[in-house]
Design a protein around this motif. Structure first.
Motif, PDB file in Angstrom:
ATOM      1  N   TYR A  29     101.476  59.703 -36.782  1.00  0.00           N
ATOM      2  CA  TYR A  29     102.268  58.396 -36.361  1.00  0.00           C
ATOM      3  C   TYR A  29     102.187  57.480 -35.735  1.00  0.00           C
ATOM      4  O   TYR A  29     102.358  56.630 -35.365  1.00  0.00           O
ATOM      5  N   ARG A  30     101.315  58.237 -34.115  1.00  0.00           N
ATOM      6  CA  ARG A  30     101.093  57.019 -33.068  1.00  0.00           C
ATOM      7  C   ARG A  30      99.908  56.743 -33.451  1.00  0.00           C
ATOM      8  O   ARG A  30     100.342  55.302 -32.767  1.00  0.00           O
ATOM      9  N   ASN A  32      99.572  55.091 -36.300  1.00  0.00           N
ATOM     10  CA  ASN A  32      99.919  54.302 -37.285  1.00  0.00           C
ATOM     11  C   ASN A  32     101.152  53.096 -36.643  1.00  0.00           C
ATOM     12  O   ASN A  32     101.476  52.282 -37.156  1.00  0.00           O
ATOM     13  N   ASN A  33     101.663  53.307 -35.645  1.00  0.00           N
ATOM     14  CA  ASN A  33     102.783  52.723 -34.619  1.00  0.00           C
ATOM     15  C   ASN A  33     101.541  51.784 -33.310  1.00  0.00           C
ATOM     16  O   ASN A  33     102.563  51.663 -32.251  1.00  0.00           O
ATOM     17  N   GLU A  44      97.124  49.420 -39.325  1.00  0.00           N
ATOM     18  CA  GLU A  44      98.655  50.255 -39.196  1.00  0.00           C
ATOM     19  C   GLU A  44      98.344  51.497 -40.936  1.00  0.00           C
ATOM     20  O   GLU A  44      99.989  51.574 -41.395  1.00  0.00           O
TER      21      GLU A  44
END
Length: 84
Positions: A29-30, A32-33, A44
């Motif tokens: 998640y991190r 991709n963000n 992303e």
């Protein structure tokens, strides 16, 4: 508690990234963000392609270094294909 070595792939960059962590879902998640490693902030669309599970952080980091020291896209693709 488990620790992971993982390989993610970005189609937009046509690039693999190898890392290690404790919480693999949060880590991806991190990435991709744009709060992951500097290398992964360029995209992303990172997808988990491969993972290994270890009992200790030391073992996971040792394995991460082994994979990175190969400096081989072919080796990474072989690892990924070995679990498909």
């Amino acid at each position: 508690m488990s620790f992971y070595v993982y390989i993610i792939y970005s189609a937009s960059l046509d690039m693999y990234y190898t890392g290690s962590c404790e919480n693999i879902d949060l880590r991806i998640y991190r990435h991709n963000n744009k709060s992951g490693a500097a290398t992964t902030k360029k995209a992303e669309d990172w997808q988990l392609m491969y993972k290994e599970i270890f009992d200790t952080r030391v073992l996971a980091e040792k394995r991460e270094k082994q994979i990175k020291n190969k400096k081989s896209k072919r080796y990474i693709q072989w690892l990924i294909s070995s679990v498909e």
